[in-house]
Design a protein around this motif. Structure first.
Motif, short mmCIF file in Angstrom:
data_model
loop_
_atom_site.label_atom_id
_atom_site.label_comp_id
_atom_site.label_asym_id
_atom_site.label_seq_id
_atom_site.Cartn_x
_atom_site.Cartn_y
_atom_site.Cartn_z
N PRO A 206 0.83 -1.21 0.00
CA PRO A 206 0.00 0.00 0.00
C PRO A 206 0.86 1.25 0.00
O PRO A 206 1.82 1.36 0.78
N LEU A 207 0.52 2.21 -0.84
CA LEU A 207 1.34 3.41 -0.98
C LEU A 207 1.01 4.48 0.05
O LEU A 207 1.66 5.52 0.07
N HIS A 208 0.05 4.22 0.92
CA HIS A 208 -0.17 5.15 2.03
C HIS A 208 0.63 4.73 3.25
O HIS A 208 0.59 5.42 4.27
N HIS A 209 1.38 3.63 3.15
CA HIS A 209 2.26 3.19 4.22
C HIS A 209 3.71 3.53 3.89
O HIS A 209 4.10 3.58 2.73
N ASP A 210 4.51 3.71 4.94
CA ASP A 210 5.90 4.11 4.73
C ASP A 210 6.70 3.05 3.97
O ASP A 210 7.55 3.39 3.13
N MET A 211 6.41 1.77 4.18
CA MET A 211 7.20 0.74 3.51
C MET A 211 6.97 0.77 2.00
O MET A 211 7.91 0.60 1.21
N GLY A 212 5.73 0.99 1.58
CA GLY A 212 5.45 1.07 0.15
C GLY A 212 5.89 2.40 -0.45
O GLY A 212 6.52 2.44 -1.51
N VAL A 214 8.01 5.00 0.81
CA VAL A 214 9.43 5.32 0.88
C VAL A 214 10.27 4.21 0.24
O VAL A 214 11.15 4.47 -0.58
N GLY A 215 9.94 2.97 0.60
CA GLY A 215 10.77 1.86 0.15
C GLY A 215 10.76 1.62 -1.34
O GLY A 215 11.78 1.22 -1.92
N PRO A 220 13.87 4.64 -4.25
CA PRO A 220 14.42 4.28 -5.57
C PRO A 220 14.69 5.48 -6.47
O PRO A 220 15.63 5.44 -7.27
N ILE A 221 13.90 6.55 -6.33
CA ILE A 221 14.16 7.73 -7.15
C ILE A 221 15.52 8.34 -6.80
O ILE A 221 16.24 8.82 -7.68
#
Length: 558
Positions: A206-212, A214-215, A220-221
């Motif tokens: 999920p992109l609302h979580h830090d692991m998705g 930020v990770g 990666p950017i």
């Protein structure tokens, strides 16, 4: 690799046609963006958000639905100097009331100036209807393109991240430009030694979580590593799509919480393994919740037939208050848990090595903190504890965020000590500087003066036939003489009669603990956070109030 703010890296993508992102949206459609195309979409979304009335410093709540919509909009908000606030989308089925209540509480903390979601979702969002925009509008708006990114000081709030483990009033972490840059560089350079020419990330998180977020988006950017991002609902419907995608795109880096590894293993049969080639993957991170050595061992054993290198599975530790990651287990080292004495851990808060098979429990090694970052274990008075003595983990370094959003909703309240230490609320110990996590302070079961981490009880309960992986929670209730342990276990109704006695036997055999009650409930009953962590105190509340009705469970009391 220079330490540059994300938008400065994006600005350098102009004219670069190498792959940046591949999106697999919830409807199954795939879309690829080159670096140059990603930059174009980011600038266009920045212009569209400005046309909606948002300005530098405005808070923009973005429901993290399909990655192909969310990611350019989130990065566009950063580009324009706005403060994006990622929030969870509605569940596909069921639990809409709980989602609406949780979302309303988060919105009341974040106080956004603009809310962005799918057209169909906007009508479901609680609160006033003003200042809303759809992703469909942002992607089609003919707004002026924002040509240059906003320049942010390191201490400037970049975005708000709700702590995924929060089970009471939502807590919004103020991630600063400096902390995000520092953590992204630490992850990609020191944790992964990432190479954009060879590496490719894969994530369904999920992109609302830090692991998705930020990770697999922001970090990666910083290194220019391409990523394939799957809509989370694809994994929910078919957990096997995770490893299939790693195989198909020759992914080298992926990761997820412990429960996902259990799901992926359970849903992978021999016919699925025959079509997988995981030999390209050098890093599979596991973090975000307590890590079960049994789960990782089983995952590794099953997927070895598909070419998975056992050394690729790497436990890690982190938290949103430190942007994301604090430490990774070292690369190229086979996963080997620390075997310690259960009685010493339980009775004396000591993690003494143990070779006795019946007495030993396993604790995962999460590696050393990244360079420039520190971790220490302290007692209740804040005094540092020696190696193998259990206490609270404190961390310090440039990745630590600015604090929580304060009660006014306009600033942030620091959550560190005067000398910069972040109290994590996690229990653990060190061995030669390597972190080993044993549980959460607030969930510790205190039994006759002994500290017992509930994960140990839950993992033992999950070994009982019929209990779902990740489907057990343990807490205490008042007893006649002392606190008693209760286990709630999800299982199919046909197994409910046997679960109570089996769970009791296994917990007694493995941990030497007697249970006051075992409650067998239907799958989907357990309360969890949006990241899948068990809400033990909520389940305790329901149990004590009698909300687990007799027709829905079998209770096995002493």
């Amino acid at each position: 690799m220079r330490d540059r703010w994300i938008c400065s890296v994006l600005e350098s993508y102009d004219g670069d046609h190498s792959l940046a992102h591949r999106y697999l949206d919830g409807d199954g459609r795939t879309r690829e963006l080159s670096r140059s195309a990603l930059l174009g979409e980011v600038r266009a979304r920045a212009g569209a958000l400005t046309a909606c009335g948002a300005r530098p410093g405005s808070r923009v709540a973005l429901l993290a639905e399909n990655p192909g919509q969310f990611v350019p909009a989130f990065l566009g908000a950063l580009w324009a100097g706005m403060v994006p606030v990622p929030l969870p989308p509605p569940p596909a089925v069921g639990r809409r009331t709980a989602w609406s209540e949780s979302l309303g509480a988060s919105l009341s903390v974040a106080r956004p100036d603009l809310v962005v979601a799918d057209e169909a979702t906007l009508a479901l969002i609680p609160g006033p209807s003003a200042h809303r925009a759809s992703y469909e509008f942002l992607s089609s708006a003919s707004a002026p393109i924002s040509s240059a990114p906003a320049v942010l000081r390191p201490d400037r709030i970049a975005y708000l991240q709700f702590s995924s483990g929060s089970t009471g009033r939502p807590r919004a972490v103020a991630a600063t430009a400096g902390s995000v840059t520092a953590n992204g560089v630490a992850i990609m350079r020191h944790g992964l030694a990432a190479d954009p020419r060879r590496d490719h990330g894969v994530s369904w998180l999920p992109l609302h979580h830090d692991m998705g977020l930020v990770g697999f988006v922001l970090a990666p950017i910083t290194a220019g590593v391409p990523v394939t991002l799957l809509a989370t609902k694809l994994f929910v419907r078919d957990p096997g799509i995770w490893m299939r995608t790693v195989s198909q795109v020759r992914g080298t880096i992926t990761g997820a919480p412990n429960f996902a590894y259990a799901l992926a293993t359970r849903r992978t049969g021999h016919e699925q393994l025959d079509g997988l080639d995981l030999s390209s993957a050098h890093t599979l991170l596991c973090g975000g919740e307590p890590i079960s050595p049994r789960t990782l061992r089983h995952f590794t054993e099953v997927h070895r037939a598909a070419g998975l290198d056992p050394a690729a599975v790497r436990p890690c530790y982190g938290l949103a208050e430190s942007t994301l990651a604090v430490s990774f287990a070292p690369r190229g080292t086979a996963f080997r848990p620390d075997r310690v004495s259960w009685s010493h851990l339980r009775d004396h808060d000591r993690a003494d090595p143990c070779g006795d098979e019946r007495e030993a429990v396993e604790v995962v090694d999460c590696g050393r903190p990244f360079p420039g970052h520190e971790a220490r274990v302290v007692d209740d008075a804040g005094e540092r504890r020696a190696d193998r003595q259990v206490g609270e983990v404190w961390v310090r370094g440039p990745s630590v965020c600015g604090g929580y959003v304060d009660d006014t909703g306009t600033g942030s309240a620091p959550f560190t000590t005067d000398d910069g230490w972040l109290r994590t609320g996690d229990r653990g110990y060190t061995v030669d500087g390597r972190l080993h996590l044993t549980g959460r302070l607030k969930d510790v079961l205190i039994l006759q003066g002994r500290n017992v981490d509930p994960q140990r009880v839950e993992w033992a309960a999950e070994a009982a036939h019929g209990v779902r992986a990740g489907g057990a929670v343990a807490f205490t209730r008042p007893g006649a003489d002392t606190e008693e342990v209760v286990v709630i276990a999800e299982c199919h109704p046909r197994h409910s009669e046997q679960v109570g006695s089996t769970v009791r036997e296994i917990v007694s055999l493995r941990l030497g603990l007697s249970l006051g009650d075992v409650v067998a409930v239907r799958p989907g009953t357990l309360a969890k956070t949006t990241s899948g962590k068990p809400r033990r105190q909520e389940m305790r509340r329901r149990y004590l109030l009698g909300h687990l009705h007799p027709e829905n469970h079998q209770s096995h009391k002493e």
